[in-house]
Design a protein around this motif. Sequence first.
Motif, PDB file in Angstrom:
ATOM      1  N   MET A  35      24.527  47.647  36.504  1.00 40.09           N
ATOM      2  CA  MET A  35      25.308  47.155  37.582  1.00 40.09           C
ATOM      3  C   MET A  35      25.628  48.070  38.433  1.00 40.09           C
ATOM      4  O   MET A  35      26.055  47.687  39.751  1.00 40.09           O
ATOM      5  CB  MET A  35      26.723  46.632  36.714  1.00 40.09           C
ATOM      6  CG  MET A  35      26.429  45.409  35.976  1.00 40.09           C
ATOM      7  SD  MET A  35      28.069  44.645  35.673  1.00 40.09           S
ATOM      8  CE  MET A  35      28.717  46.008  34.559  1.00 40.09           C
ATOM      9  N   THR A  37      27.275  50.655  40.842  1.00 40.90           N
ATOM     10  CA  THR A  37      28.390  50.653  41.699  1.00 40.90           C
ATOM     11  C   THR A  37      28.486  49.405  42.751  1.00 40.90           C
ATOM     12  O   THR A  37      29.597  49.169  43.553  1.00 40.90           O
ATOM     13  CB  THR A  37      28.735  52.005  42.345  1.00 40.90           C
ATOM     14  OG1 THR A  37      27.623  52.356  43.201  1.00 40.90           O
ATOM     15  CG2 THR A  37      28.855  53.096  41.313  1.00 40.90           C
ATOM     16  N   THR A  38      27.596  48.629  42.602  1.00 45.42           N
ATOM     17  CA  THR A  38      27.390  47.653  43.748  1.00 45.42           C
ATOM     18  C   THR A  38      27.553  46.295  42.678  1.00 45.42           C
ATOM     19  O   THR A  38      27.864  45.344  43.557  1.00 45.42           O
ATOM     20  CB  THR A  38      25.985  47.780  44.213  1.00 45.42           C
ATOM     21  OG1 THR A  38      25.247  47.582  43.209  1.00 45.42           O
ATOM     22  CG2 THR A  38      25.834  48.779  45.291  1.00 45.42           C
ATOM     23  N   TYR A  39      27.450  46.201  41.668  1.00 50.88           N
ATOM     24  CA  TYR A  39      27.585  45.045  40.843  1.00 50.88           C
ATOM     25  C   TYR A  39      26.881  43.810  41.544  1.00 50.88           C
ATOM     26  O   TYR A  39      27.405  42.866  41.676  1.00 50.88           O
ATOM     27  CB  TYR A  39      29.066  44.583  40.832  1.00 50.88           C
ATOM     28  CG  TYR A  39      29.883  45.926  40.110  1.00 50.88           C
ATOM     29  CD1 TYR A  39      29.838  46.206  38.935  1.00 50.88           C
ATOM     30  CD2 TYR A  39      30.407  46.435  41.190  1.00 50.88           C
ATOM     31  CE1 TYR A  39      30.379  47.433  38.363  1.00 50.88           C
ATOM     32  CE2 TYR A  39      31.220  47.750  40.684  1.00 50.88           C
ATOM     33  CZ  TYR A  39      31.218  48.027  39.281  1.00 50.88           C
ATOM     34  OH  TYR A  39      31.899  49.272  38.732  1.00 50.88           O
ATOM     35  N   ASP A  40      25.314  44.157  41.788  1.00 52.00           N
ATOM     36  CA  ASP A  40      24.632  42.991  42.409  1.00 52.00           C
ATOM     37  C   ASP A  40      24.708  41.900  41.521  1.00 52.00           C
ATOM     38  O   ASP A  40      24.432  41.748  40.417  1.00 52.00           O
ATOM     39  CB  ASP A  40      23.187  43.573  42.667  1.00 52.00           C
ATOM     40  CG  ASP A  40      23.232  44.697  43.679  1.00 52.00           C
ATOM     41  OD1 ASP A  40      24.000  44.769  44.348  1.00 52.00           O
ATOM     42  OD2 ASP A  40      22.189  45.363  43.487  1.00 52.00           O
ATOM     43  N   PRO A  59      30.391  39.086  33.322  1.00 53.81           N
ATOM     44  CA  PRO A  59      31.658  39.222  34.150  1.00 53.81           C
ATOM     45  C   PRO A  59      31.471  37.998  35.411  1.00 53.81           C
ATOM     46  O   PRO A  59      30.339  37.331  35.752  1.00 53.81           O
ATOM     47  CB  PRO A  59      31.041  40.654  34.727  1.00 53.81           C
ATOM     48  CG  PRO A  59      30.087  40.970  33.986  1.00 53.81           C
ATOM     49  CD  PRO A  59      29.111  39.733  33.391  1.00 53.81           C
ATOM     50  N   LYS A  62      31.719  39.951  41.565  1.00 56.07           N
ATOM     51  CA  LYS A  62      31.603  41.553  41.472  1.00 56.07           C
ATOM     52  C   LYS A  62      32.862  41.872  40.668  1.00 56.07           C
ATOM     53  O   LYS A  62      33.624  42.514  41.429  1.00 56.07           O
ATOM     54  CB  LYS A  62      31.309  42.003  42.813  1.00 56.07           C
ATOM     55  CG  LYS A  62      30.083  41.439  43.496  1.00 56.07           C
ATOM     56  CD  LYS A  62      29.758  42.274  44.885  1.00 56.07           C
ATOM     57  CE  LYS A  62      28.300  41.897  45.242  1.00 56.07           C
ATOM     58  NZ  LYS A  62      27.953  42.840  46.334  1.00 56.07           N
ATOM     59  N   MET A  63      32.812  41.589  39.325  1.00 56.45           N
ATOM     60  CA  MET A  63      33.928  42.097  38.547  1.00 56.45           C
ATOM     61  C   MET A  63      35.316  41.524  38.748  1.00 56.45           C
ATOM     62  O   MET A  63      36.105  42.287  38.846  1.00 56.45           O
ATOM     63  CB  MET A  63      33.969  43.868  38.642  1.00 56.45           C
ATOM     64  CG  MET A  63      32.606  44.201  38.156  1.00 56.45           C
ATOM     65  SD  MET A  63      32.016  43.935  36.657  1.00 56.45           S
ATOM     66  CE  MET A  63      32.941  44.867  35.487  1.00 56.45           C
ATOM     67  N   SER A  95      27.185  35.925  38.482  1.00 55.18           N
ATOM     68  CA  SER A  95      27.471  37.202  37.672  1.00 55.18           C
ATOM     69  C   SER A  95      26.327  38.153  37.837  1.00 55.18           C
ATOM     70  O   SER A  95      25.208  37.885  37.786  1.00 55.18           O
ATOM     71  CB  SER A  95      27.491  36.645  36.197  1.00 55.18           C
ATOM     72  OG  SER A  95      27.588  37.648  35.214  1.00 55.18           O
ATOM     73  N   PRO A  96      26.706  39.537  37.619  1.00 56.35           N
ATOM     74  CA  PRO A  96      25.861  40.311  37.507  1.00 56.35           C
ATOM     75  C   PRO A  96      24.803  40.546  36.210  1.00 56.35           C
ATOM     76  O   PRO A  96      23.793  40.981  36.364  1.00 56.35           O
ATOM     77  CB  PRO A  96      26.648  41.791  37.636  1.00 56.35           C
ATOM     78  CG  PRO A  96      28.063  41.523  37.657  1.00 56.35           C
ATOM     79  CD  PRO A  96      28.203  39.954  37.551  1.00 56.35           C
ATOM     80  N   LYS A 171      40.842  48.870  36.855  1.00 58.33           N
ATOM     81  CA  LYS A 171      39.609  48.258  36.656  1.00 58.33           C
ATOM     82  C   LYS A 171      39.814  46.959  35.616  1.00 58.33           C
ATOM     83  O   LYS A 171      38.625  46.118  35.566  1.00 58.33           O
ATOM     84  CB  LYS A 171      38.714  49.333  36.051  1.00 58.33           C
ATOM     85  CG  LYS A 171      38.518  50.505  36.927  1.00 58.33           C
ATOM     86  CD  LYS A 171      37.303  51.462  36.121  1.00 58.33           C
ATOM     87  CE  LYS A 171      37.141  52.406  37.413  1.00 58.33           C
ATOM     88  NZ  LYS A 171      35.860  53.487  36.558  1.00 58.33           N
TER      89      LYS A 171
END
Length: 236
Positions: A35, A37-40, A59, A62-63, A95-96, A171
């Motif tokens: 994932m 830091t971009t959570y594609d 998830p 993006k979170m 979802s990522p 978070k």
Amino acid sequence: MKNKNLFLTITAFLYMIQLSAQLPKTHSIGAMKNMGTTYDLNIWLDTISNKPHLYGMGPYDKMKGEITVVNGKPYVASAFIDGAFEVGKDWDIRSPFFVYSNISKWDIFEIEGDLNNVHDIQEKVATIAKENGYNLDQPFAFKIKGEFDAVTAHIVTPRLPEVEGYREGIKSQKFSFENAHGEFIGFYSEHHQGVFTHMDGFVHVHFLMKDKTFMGHLDKISTKGKTITLYLPKNQ
């Protein structure tokens, strides 16, 4: 006698191969460890064609929260406001990473003894599955139903400022419940650490309240002297 023992050994071995091969297939898209830091986003849930009896988790976007699919019903939880959460239903979500399996029939077992943490769930599931001929080299879904003395679960929150619900430095949010009725939806795998389980364990577990008002990623559990019910996928 030697030939008889050899025959029994071969028969048992072939039975184990047949049993494990018939487990409902577990699918995974994306990976927790990728994932970054971009959570594609790697999957749009509405593209899963076989939705009846679907079980899955990952998830939300993006979170923005958590996704749990239970018997073909998608639950989406978010916690954008301090101390508050929301749970809705929607297939139009992404979802990522996501793990899922389509299970129409279950075998039912009783879990006796205390559960004091998520690792205890992992050990109970592995023990009962192995005792009943499941191949632990294959991933599988499970669920646990009952009343639990205490449950703590979290809902992830966005880490990127441009994502709806972002709050600096936060978070996730944790929520705790006592005498909680509901079910744990989980996936067991000894070969997917960093994919859909964390690196330090073999299970990923979400909690869904019986009345469907809360859902989140399981952190802590306590049961004292209660017998609860474990469901494992029936071999087909």
